[in-house]
Design an enzyme around this catalytic site. Structure first.
Site, PDB file in Angstrom:
ATOM      1  N   ASN A  81      34.213  42.953  39.587  1.00  0.00           N
ATOM      2  CA  ASN A  81      33.276  43.000  38.053  1.00  0.00           C
ATOM      3  C   ASN A  81      32.342  43.493  38.305  1.00  0.00           C
ATOM      4  O   ASN A  81      31.186  43.820  37.928  1.00  0.00           O
ATOM      5  CB  ASN A  81      33.825  41.902  37.431  1.00  0.00           C
ATOM      6  CG  ASN A  81      35.007  42.297  36.620  1.00  0.00           C
ATOM      7  OD1 ASN A  81      35.206  40.960  35.924  1.00  0.00           O
ATOM      8  ND2 ASN A  81      35.204  42.688  36.318  1.00  0.00           N
ATOM      9  N   ASP A 114      42.052  41.378  28.574  1.00  0.00           N
ATOM     10  CA  ASP A 114      41.503  42.397  28.977  1.00  0.00           C
ATOM     11  C   ASP A 114      41.301  43.471  27.373  1.00  0.00           C
ATOM     12  O   ASP A 114      42.027  42.656  26.656  1.00  0.00           O
ATOM     13  CB  ASP A 114      42.345  43.246  30.188  1.00  0.00           C
ATOM     14  CG  ASP A 114      42.097  44.213  30.957  1.00  0.00           C
ATOM     15  OD1 ASP A 114      40.797  44.392  30.299  1.00  0.00           O
ATOM     16  OD2 ASP A 114      43.125  45.280  30.988  1.00  0.00           O
TER      17      ASP A 114
HETATM   18  C1  FPP Z   1      37.714  42.834  30.848  1.00  0.00           C
HETATM   19  O1  FPP Z   1      37.943  43.865  29.379  1.00  0.00           O
HETATM   20  C2  FPP Z   1      37.188  41.602  30.275  1.00  0.00           C
HETATM   21  C3  FPP Z   1      35.781  41.517  31.448  1.00  0.00           C
HETATM   22  C4  FPP Z   1      36.141  41.771  32.817  1.00  0.00           C
HETATM   23  C5  FPP Z   1      35.171  40.499  31.316  1.00  0.00           C
HETATM   24  C6  FPP Z   1      35.363  39.368  30.307  1.00  0.00           C
HETATM   25  C7  FPP Z   1      34.821  38.285  29.752  1.00  0.00           C
HETATM   26  C8  FPP Z   1      34.694  38.166  28.130  1.00  0.00           C
HETATM   27  C9  FPP Z   1      35.491  37.780  27.139  1.00  0.00           C
HETATM   28  C10 FPP Z   1      33.323  37.244  27.729  1.00  0.00           C
HETATM   29  C11 FPP Z   1      32.371  36.564  28.470  1.00  0.00           C
HETATM   30  C12 FPP Z   1      33.510  35.391  28.573  1.00  0.00           C
HETATM   31  C13 FPP Z   1      33.345  34.480  28.118  1.00  0.00           C
HETATM   32  C14 FPP Z   1      34.138  33.433  29.050  1.00  0.00           C
HETATM   33  C15 FPP Z   1      32.439  33.550  27.778  1.00  0.00           C
HETATM   34  P1  FPP Z   1      37.334  44.943  30.300  1.00  0.00           P
HETATM   35  O2  FPP Z   1      36.176  45.551  30.179  1.00  0.00           O
HETATM   36  O3  FPP Z   1      37.838  45.604  31.493  1.00  0.00           O
HETATM   37  O4  FPP Z   1      37.917  45.864  28.979  1.00  0.00           O
HETATM   38  P2  FPP Z   1      38.532  47.708  29.223  1.00  0.00           P
HETATM   39  O5  FPP Z   1      39.745  47.492  30.005  1.00  0.00           O
HETATM   40  O6  FPP Z   1      38.850  48.200  27.985  1.00  0.00           O
HETATM   41  O7  FPP Z   1      37.957  48.170  29.924  1.00  0.00           O
END
Ligand code: FPP
Length: 248
Positions: free
Chosen positions: A76, A28
């Site tokens: 998501n 996250d």
């Molecule tokens: C949460 O951060 C992250 C996600 C919903 C996506 C995770 C994806 C990746 C790390 C990239 C692709 C993955 C792979 C396995 C290659 P957020 O966007 O909710 O962060 P925030 O809470 O700060 O908005």
């Protein structure tokens, strides 16, 4: 008094002969990482994908048996189309790379989640990585994709009910162990340690069944900034705890 008191590296506090078997990570904070830098959220996901690559490789190198990451939840899809598109193309890029390195790395890849809404191309890539690595015995990386813990439980209940209707299951003989076999994670031991980055104190529908006795490690570090050092901190913290599984 020593003139230089060098703090020992956290790595020295980790007993690598006693690693958790299975680490799961809620990656996250990508969005906040980007916002802090005045960048679009998509740049945060790109940086997060790099971190995932580094951490997954390191987990393989230290001999971890299982790593499970929450890459895309069933909720998501509510994000802007551009952001969803970026996460999907980062996944595609990662899978293509993983395929090209598979023979060398012997990392076994699995996917937890309902892959049916993904594009045929991405579904095919998931299937191919799963198929190529099916017989590998090194680290197993489980990527949770369009995954939701409650959805997983409902699917498992439906699959069990279908088996009962076909005479292949009996509710009177259902045990926790048998039910686990109906989950995406069937055959994979429960996570010993769940790490969540960016300081949020919730499970967000991640591995609801499997997390029953997991130890938690929450860090304020945003996922793109998560490092091997931070992983050492999490493992050292885990190793300092006494797990009682409900006993005394
Ligand atoms: C949460 O951060 C992250 C996600 C919903 C996506 C995770 C994806 C990746 C790390 C990239 C692709 C993955 C792979 C396995 C290659 P957020 O966007 O909710 O962060 P925030 O809470 O700060 O908005």
């Amino acid at each position: 008094m020593a003139l230089f008191s060098k703090k020992p590296a956290v790595r020295d506090e980790v007993d690598f002969s006693r690693l958790p078997r299975h680490i799961a990570i809620i990656m996250d904070g990508n969005g906040r990482w980007a916002k802090k830098r005045g960048l679009p959220r998509t740049a945060g996901h790109a940086a997060g994908a790099e971190t995932f690559r580094t951490i997954a490789t390191y987990c393989k190198d230290i001999g971890l048996d299982y790593l499970t990451v929450y890459a895309f939840s069933s909720e998501n899809w509510k994000r802007p189309e551009e952001e969803v598109g970026t996460i999907m193309s980062l996944l595609k890029k990662y899978l293509l790379e993983a395929i090209s390195r598979m023979e060398r790395d012997k990392v076994k890849m699995e996917f937890f989640g309902d892959l049916s809404p993904l594009t045929p191309e991405l579904r095919e890539l998931c299937e191919r990585t799963r198929e190529i690595s099916r017989h590998y015995e090194g680290c197993q990386v489980n990527v949770c994709l369009n995954y939701g813990g409650r959805d997983e439980l409902v699917r498992a209940a439906k699959a069990f009910a279908r088996d009962c209707a076909e005479g292949k299951g009996d509710p009177n003989h259902l045990t926790e162990e048998k039910f686990s076999g109906y989950l995406y994670s069937g055959g994979v031991p429960d996570p010993d340690l769940i790490i969540r980055t960016s300081g949020e104190l919730r499970l967000s529908n991640f591995l609801l069944w499997q997390a029953a006795y997991s130890e938690f490690y929450i860090t304020d570090v945003l996922w793109p900034d998560f490092s091997k050092e931070e992983l050492h901190r999490a493992i050292a913290s885990y190793q300092s705890r006494e797990r009682r599984f409900g006993g005394v």
